[in-house]
Scaffold this motif. Sequence first.
Motif, PDB file in Angstrom:
ATOM      1  N   LEU A   1      14.896  58.241  35.106  1.00  0.00           N
ATOM      2  CA  LEU A   1      16.388  58.314  35.120  1.00  0.00           C
ATOM      3  C   LEU A   1      16.326  59.013  34.814  1.00  0.00           C
ATOM      4  O   LEU A   1      16.398  59.579  33.970  1.00  0.00           O
TER       5      LEU A   1
ATOM      6  N   PHE B   1      21.913  57.591  33.576  1.00  0.00           N
ATOM      7  CA  PHE B   1      22.017  56.201  33.962  1.00  0.00           C
ATOM      8  C   PHE B   1      22.585  55.867  32.706  1.00  0.00           C
ATOM      9  O   PHE B   1      21.860  55.840  31.233  1.00  0.00           O
TER      10      PHE B   1
ATOM     11  N   THR C   1      20.570  49.885  28.115  1.00  0.00           N
ATOM     12  CA  THR C   1      20.674  50.795  29.506  1.00  0.00           C
ATOM     13  C   THR C   1      19.503  50.573  30.236  1.00  0.00           C
ATOM     14  O   THR C   1      19.447  50.769  31.247  1.00  0.00           O
TER      15      THR C   1
ATOM     16  N   ALA D   1      19.146  49.490  34.258  1.00  0.00           N
ATOM     17  CA  ALA D   1      18.398  50.471  34.536  1.00  0.00           C
ATOM     18  C   ALA D   1      18.052  49.880  35.624  1.00  0.00           C
ATOM     19  O   ALA D   1      17.304  49.802  37.329  1.00  0.00           O
TER      20      ALA D   1
ATOM     21  N   ASN E   1      28.315  52.752  33.625  1.00  0.00           N
ATOM     22  CA  ASN E   1      27.060  53.176  33.524  1.00  0.00           C
ATOM     23  C   ASN E   1      26.847  54.572  34.584  1.00  0.00           C
ATOM     24  O   ASN E   1      25.391  55.322  34.270  1.00  0.00           O
TER      25      ASN E   1
ATOM     26  N   GLY F   1      17.965  57.447  40.215  1.00  0.00           N
ATOM     27  CA  GLY F   1      16.430  56.883  38.876  1.00  0.00           C
ATOM     28  C   GLY F   1      15.351  56.414  40.033  1.00  0.00           C
ATOM     29  O   GLY F   1      16.228  56.329  41.325  1.00  0.00           O
TER      30      GLY F   1
END
Length: 103
Positions: A8, A11, A38, A42, A67, A78
């Motif tokens: 990521l 995020f 989270t 994601a 987000n 990501g």
Amino acid sequence: MKLLELHLAGFGRLVDRTFTFAPGLNLVYGPNEAGKSTLQRAIMALLYGFFDDGRISQEHRAVLAANKPWDPKASFAGRLIYALDDGHRFQVKRTFDPRLQTW
């Protein structure tokens, strides 16, 4: 399908983080606000996106805003690498802001 690796760029609170998944069961744990939910959001967003193609409504904008990376310098993006049961590997890259892109 097996998740192999998730990176990521940004995020939510997770910025420049890489997660490597082991074969079998992976347990994600931590205190409140550590980023467990989270991480789950994601993974779902990288696999399926946030919503269908088309016009982005005010509701969609709210989901994106909730987000966005907490660090304003981080890219809202990501990469997810996964493998199917037959061994084929795939990589999904998405950017969510300023334009939604998948490759």
